[in-house]
Design a protein around this motif. Structure first.
Motif, short mmCIF file in Angstrom:
data_model
loop_
_atom_site.label_atom_id
_atom_site.label_comp_id
_atom_site.label_asym_id
_atom_site.label_seq_id
_atom_site.Cartn_x
_atom_site.Cartn_y
_atom_site.Cartn_z
N ILE A 92 -13.73 17.34 -9.17
CA ILE A 92 -13.04 17.93 -8.18
C ILE A 92 -12.80 16.49 -7.24
O ILE A 92 -13.73 16.18 -6.58
CB ILE A 92 -14.05 18.76 -7.41
CG1 ILE A 92 -13.82 20.31 -8.02
CG2 ILE A 92 -13.23 19.30 -5.78
CD1 ILE A 92 -14.49 21.39 -7.27
N GLY A 93 -11.72 16.02 -7.43
CA GLY A 93 -11.44 14.59 -6.76
C GLY A 93 -11.15 13.59 -7.89
O GLY A 93 -11.96 13.53 -8.93
N ALA A 94 -9.94 13.01 -7.74
CA ALA A 94 -9.40 11.86 -8.82
C ALA A 94 -9.79 10.68 -8.22
O ALA A 94 -9.00 9.94 -7.76
CB ALA A 94 -8.07 12.01 -8.92
N SER A 95 -11.23 10.40 -8.23
CA SER A 95 -11.82 9.18 -7.26
C SER A 95 -12.07 8.01 -8.26
O SER A 95 -12.29 8.19 -9.51
CB SER A 95 -13.17 9.60 -6.65
OG SER A 95 -14.02 9.93 -7.80
N THR A 96 -12.52 6.84 -7.42
CA THR A 96 -12.81 5.60 -8.31
C THR A 96 -14.08 5.71 -8.92
O THR A 96 -14.30 5.54 -10.02
CB THR A 96 -12.59 4.52 -7.05
OG1 THR A 96 -11.48 4.56 -6.59
CG2 THR A 96 -13.29 3.24 -7.94
N ILE A 97 -15.13 6.50 -8.21
CA ILE A 97 -16.49 6.68 -8.76
C ILE A 97 -16.55 7.32 -10.02
O ILE A 97 -17.15 7.07 -11.04
CB ILE A 97 -17.59 7.25 -7.86
CG1 ILE A 97 -18.85 7.09 -8.34
CG2 ILE A 97 -17.20 8.55 -7.31
CD1 ILE A 97 -19.88 7.27 -7.36
N ALA A 98 -15.55 8.51 -10.07
CA ALA A 98 -15.16 9.43 -11.27
C ALA A 98 -14.84 8.62 -12.55
O ALA A 98 -15.25 8.68 -13.72
CB ALA A 98 -14.26 10.41 -10.90
N SER A 99 -13.64 7.66 -12.00
CA SER A 99 -13.15 6.67 -13.48
C SER A 99 -14.07 5.80 -13.73
O SER A 99 -14.31 5.48 -15.07
CB SER A 99 -11.85 6.42 -12.94
OG SER A 99 -11.96 5.53 -11.75
N ARG A 157 -0.46 12.25 -8.63
CA ARG A 157 -1.68 11.35 -8.81
C ARG A 157 -2.59 11.91 -9.76
O ARG A 157 -3.40 11.14 -10.54
CB ARG A 157 -2.50 11.02 -7.32
CG ARG A 157 -3.57 9.92 -7.37
CD ARG A 157 -4.04 9.71 -5.87
NE ARG A 157 -5.15 8.90 -5.95
CZ ARG A 157 -6.45 9.22 -6.11
NH1 ARG A 157 -6.84 10.55 -6.14
NH2 ARG A 157 -7.27 8.36 -6.12
N GLY A 158 -2.86 13.24 -9.58
CA GLY A 158 -3.77 13.95 -10.45
C GLY A 158 -3.44 13.76 -11.79
O GLY A 158 -4.38 13.41 -12.88
N GLN A 159 -2.07 14.00 -12.12
CA GLN A 159 -1.69 14.07 -13.71
C GLN A 159 -1.79 12.56 -14.09
O GLN A 159 -2.10 12.37 -15.39
CB GLN A 159 -0.17 14.45 -13.79
CG GLN A 159 0.46 14.43 -15.12
CD GLN A 159 -0.29 15.11 -15.71
OE1 GLN A 159 -0.64 16.42 -15.66
NE2 GLN A 159 -1.06 14.60 -16.95
N ASP A 160 -1.55 11.46 -13.15
CA ASP A 160 -1.48 10.06 -13.79
C ASP A 160 -3.12 9.81 -13.90
O ASP A 160 -3.13 9.15 -15.08
CB ASP A 160 -1.32 9.21 -12.52
CG ASP A 160 -1.42 7.66 -12.93
OD1 ASP A 160 -0.58 7.21 -13.98
OD2 ASP A 160 -2.34 6.98 -12.28
N PHE A 161 -4.02 10.30 -13.17
CA PHE A 161 -5.51 10.17 -13.42
C PHE A 161 -5.75 10.62 -14.43
O PHE A 161 -6.56 10.11 -15.51
CB PHE A 161 -6.27 10.81 -12.04
CG PHE A 161 -7.62 10.38 -12.21
CD1 PHE A 161 -8.22 9.38 -11.63
CD2 PHE A 161 -8.72 11.36 -12.73
CE1 PHE A 161 -9.71 9.20 -11.55
CE2 PHE A 161 -9.87 11.20 -12.90
CZ PHE A 161 -10.60 10.18 -12.30
N ALA A 162 -5.54 11.83 -14.86
CA ALA A 162 -5.76 12.59 -16.34
C ALA A 162 -5.28 11.95 -17.36
O ALA A 162 -6.04 11.70 -18.27
CB ALA A 162 -5.05 14.07 -16.33
N THR A 163 -3.89 11.42 -17.30
CA THR A 163 -3.47 10.52 -18.35
C THR A 163 -4.07 9.36 -18.59
O THR A 163 -4.50 9.05 -19.77
CB THR A 163 -1.95 10.26 -18.25
OG1 THR A 163 -1.24 11.53 -18.04
CG2 THR A 163 -1.31 9.41 -19.33
#
Length: 333
Positions: free
Chosen positions: A6-13, A38-44
């Motif tokens: 829940i959150g496409a964050s820097t700490i997550a990545s 943004r969410g789709q880009d993060f997922a990819t």
């Protein structure tokens, strides 16, 4: 175990996705972002199969049993409550909420649902801090008299944004760093700060929020604690000092997400540098969290730990605002 972010964050990545995948049988199945593109880009970019812009859709996705929340601070409480209602275990970034009452509501919701609720206080998962705590517990310093926390850093450009200009989202150095130091002090000393006195300023980076704060805390045992946090100190270094009747411990470069830093102890026999295990902090926390779900032990920092660190941070903020000593209100926890 299947996870939802829940959150496409820097700490997550940068930290959490790898730590989750390092646990045997754990996968990251989905990510939520309020911005669908943004969410789709993060997922990819991170090899995540599904991206959602609707929280209910993520929580209803088949197989997800745990979520990691790393959105802006004001969103934590509603997202965690929805996750508990959906039967998901929750690992939440600090601070848990913007009020102790909201944090207490989260703790009680998890308890009522029989779910594991943890706060991502990564510093207590550090090999350096585990070694320091062990030294104190073994009495190597004698009776502890005082502790100094220096955590004044230069906030990296890519982490600024809402942290330096959005009070409504929980911005400011107190919510970002003081809350971590409160947990670290509690972790080492085994007691909760009783009273705090603080001063805070905007010293060049904060726009509508504080970017530097100093405070002194009184512990129930009489130990004195001094704490300094800032976003504006590029060369200050960070660490802790703990002074006792039989020795003093100096730890430098240990207030970080990386397993780095040095620890030295000085007593009547001289000065000794201590070795410690340099494991991944987030992997350590994820292992404890997954074991707690399996009924073996507790998270490294549970919901009550998160509530108490928040209570200290809010007391520091209030003291700085009102110019007087403030008792920390833990709401009975």
């Amino acid at each position: 175990m299947k996870w939802g972010l829940i959150g496409a964050s820097t700490i997550a990545s940068e930290h959490m996705i790898g730590a989750i995948r390092a646990q045997s049988g754990h996968t990251v199945e989905a990510v939520l972002s309020s911005d669908a593109a943004r969410g789709q880009d993060f997922a990819t970019r991170n090899g995540i199969p599904h991206a959602f812009s609707n929280l209910e859709a993520l929580l209803e996705h088949p197989g997800i049993s745990a979520v990691y929340i790393s959105t802006t601070n004001e969103k934590h409480v509603s997202q965690a409550m929805a996750a508990f209602a959906a039967g998901k275990h929750v690992l939440c970034e600090k601070p848990l909420a913007l009020s102790v009452d909201d944090a207490a509501m989260m703790v009680e919701a998890a308890k009522g649902a029989g779910l594991v609720f943890a706060t991502n206080h990564h510093l207590r998962c550090s090999g350096a801090h585990l070694a320091i705590r062990q030294m104190i517990a073994r009495g190597r310093l004698g009776r502890v008299l005082s502790m100094r926390v220096f955590h004044a850093v230069s906030l990296p450009e890519h982490l600024r944004g809402w942290r330096i200009d959005n009070a409504a989202a929980g911005g400011g150095v107190i919510a970002d760093i003081t809350v971590h130091d409160a947990d670290t002090v509690r972790f080492h000393l085994g007691e909760d700060p009783k009273t705090v006195v603080a001063q805070a300023v905007s010293s060049g980076l904060g726009r509508g929020v504080e970017d530097s704060v100093m405070s002194v805390w009184t512990m129930p045992s009489g130990i004195m604690v001094q704490s300094h946090e800032s976003f504006t100190h590029p060369y200050a270094g960070s660490g802790i000092e703990i002074h006792g009747t039989e020795g003093s411990l100096f730890a430098q470069g240990v207030m970080t997400q990386r397993p780095t830093g040095t620890i030295t102890m000085t007593d009547r026999d001289g000065t000794l540098q201590l070795n410690y295990d340099r494991h991944d902090l987030y992997g350590y926390g994820l292992k404890a969290f997954s074991q707690a779900i399996a009924g073996r032990g507790r998270p490294a920092a549970d919901g009550v730990d998160g509530l108490k660190s928040l209570a200290v941070a809010l007391a520091v903020a209030r003291s700085a605002r009102e110019g007087q000593a403030v008792d920390v209100d833990y709401k009975g926890y």
